[in-house]
Design a protein around this motif. Structure first.
Motif, PDB file in Angstrom:
ATOM      1  N   ASP A   1       1.032  -1.170   0.379  1.00 27.65           N
ATOM      2  CA  ASP A   1       0.155  -0.072  -0.797  1.00 27.65           C
ATOM      3  C   ASP A   1       1.099   0.957  -0.197  1.00 27.65           C
ATOM      4  O   ASP A   1       1.729   1.667   0.769  1.00 27.65           O
ATOM      5  N   LEU A   2       0.899   1.813  -1.141  1.00 26.16           N
ATOM      6  CA  LEU A   2       2.071   2.911  -1.320  1.00 26.16           C
ATOM      7  C   LEU A   2       2.228   4.005  -0.720  1.00 26.16           C
ATOM      8  O   LEU A   2       2.634   4.789  -0.554  1.00 26.16           O
ATOM      9  N   LEU A   3       0.839   4.339  -0.284  1.00 29.25           N
ATOM     10  CA  LEU A   3       0.364   5.652   0.422  1.00 29.25           C
ATOM     11  C   LEU A   3      -0.515   5.888   1.643  1.00 29.25           C
ATOM     12  O   LEU A   3      -0.552   6.529   2.092  1.00 29.25           O
ATOM     13  N   ALA A   4      -0.023   4.561   2.271  1.00 31.50           N
ATOM     14  CA  ALA A   4      -0.210   4.179   3.919  1.00 31.50           C
ATOM     15  C   ALA A   4       0.965   5.199   4.737  1.00 31.50           C
ATOM     16  O   ALA A   4       0.710   5.195   5.864  1.00 31.50           O
ATOM     17  N   SER A   5       2.289   5.317   4.706  1.00 28.66           N
ATOM     18  CA  SER A   5       2.434   5.706   5.141  1.00 28.66           C
ATOM     19  C   SER A   5       3.749   6.643   3.939  1.00 28.66           C
ATOM     20  O   SER A   5       4.211   6.503   2.659  1.00 28.66           O
ATOM     21  N   GLU A   6       5.090   7.115   4.842  1.00 27.54           N
ATOM     22  CA  GLU A   6       6.673   7.833   3.929  1.00 27.54           C
ATOM     23  C   GLU A   6       6.865   7.208   3.270  1.00 27.54           C
ATOM     24  O   GLU A   6       7.109   7.725   1.622  1.00 27.54           O
ATOM     25  N   THR A   7       6.973   5.547   3.469  1.00 29.01           N
ATOM     26  CA  THR A   7       7.377   3.965   2.254  1.00 29.01           C
ATOM     27  C   THR A   7       6.793   3.425   2.080  1.00 29.01           C
ATOM     28  O   THR A   7       6.968   2.774   0.948  1.00 29.01           O
ATOM     29  N   GLY A   8       5.382   3.551   2.566  1.00 23.91           N
ATOM     30  CA  GLY A   8       4.199   2.037   2.130  1.00 23.91           C
ATOM     31  C   GLY A   8       4.397   0.857   3.153  1.00 23.91           C
ATOM     32  O   GLY A   8       5.557   0.973   3.968  1.00 23.91           O
ATOM     33  N   TYR A   9       3.311   0.209   2.698  1.00 17.19           N
ATOM     34  CA  TYR A   9       3.548  -1.174   4.152  1.00 17.19           C
ATOM     35  C   TYR A   9       2.900  -2.272   3.087  1.00 17.19           C
ATOM     36  O   TYR A   9       2.125  -2.058   2.251  1.00 17.19           O
TER      37      TYR A   9
END
Length: 249
Positions: free
Chosen positions: A65-73
């Motif tokens: 999930d690329l938009l879940a955090s600064e780097t994705g999860y």
């Protein structure tokens, strides 16, 4: 685009961390002017349609999930026959047993720039914090093997696991990389389990390119929560983040 941008952010954080520096922000980064003084959250539909992906219990269909955090999860896209995810949320716990081999399938396009690794500490090769020294990984012969199109990696630097062939391939242009299938096979040997006992029987999966994407792999037979290193929580986006494209605003 997000994968490349996140990689550049990660490199800069490691640069600052190694020098004992912190990022400094000046001025307003995301204005609420014209929004009535508040952010209107951008949310995904509550009834997101999930593709049915019934896989072998020892195979994990990975995506990011690329938009879940600064780097994705990382997320696991396995479902039951009704389309319900078997591992919900970001960086979900994965339960394993001694003597079993598990396939981590990185065929989904969002895995580009996110080659998976396995370690005895959170974030493995990235160290305990930004710019830190590498920590012990699962990398012994018979413990881990990386594959391309079902065959072990065979470049000159393959070594015991093939990591030094697998990871560089994730920097290839996306179309080139996506033309092949990518998997990592992790075997929970007695040696792996014995090393994991020091941390309560927990291993960690992580991204070899980005830090702060770790999740837990729990060896059920030896799990002891009183001994494990507590993993940092996953980040939950604020209303401001959903509008500004930020993390932790």
């Amino acid at each position: 685009f997000f994968n490349i941008q996140n990689h550049e952010i990660n490199i800069f954080r490691n640069y600052l961390g190694a020098k004992g520096l912190a990022a400094e922000w000046t001025g307003e980064q995301c204005s609420v002017q014209g929004r009535g003084g508040k952010f209107t959250p951008v949310r995904e539909p509550e009834t997101e349609k999930i593709e049915v992906n019934v896989a072998d219990p020892n195979t994990f269909l990975l995506a990011v999930d690329l938009l879940a955090s600064e780097t994705g999860y990382y997320i696991v896209e396995n479902t039951d026959e009704f389309g319900t995810r078997t591992h919900s949320g970001h960086s979900p716990d994965i339960h394993v047993k001694i003597g079993e081999t598990y396939i981590f399938d990185q065929g989904a396009g969002s895995n580009w720039y996110h080659p998976i690794g396995f370690a005895y500490y959170p974030d493995g090769a990235h160290g305990a914090d930004w710019g830190g020294d590498e920590r012990d990984e699962v990398e012994g012969l018979g413990e881990l093997i990386y594959k391309k199109n079902g065959a072990p990696m065979d470049c000159e630097d393959a070594g015991d696991t093939g990591l030094d062939c697998y990871e560089p391939a994730f920097f290839f242009p996306r179309g080139h990389w996506k033309a092949d299938d990518w998997t990592a096979e992790l075997t929970i040997t007695e040696d792996v389990a014995n090393k994991a006992k020091a941390n309560g029987g927990v291993l960690y999966y992580f991204c070899h390119i980005h830090s702060k994407m770790s999740g837990r792999i729990i060896i059920d037979e030896i799990y002891d929560s009183s001994k494990e290193i507590k993993l940092y929580p996953t980040y939950t986006k604020t209303d401001a983040d959903t509008v500004c494209g930020t993390s932790d605003l």
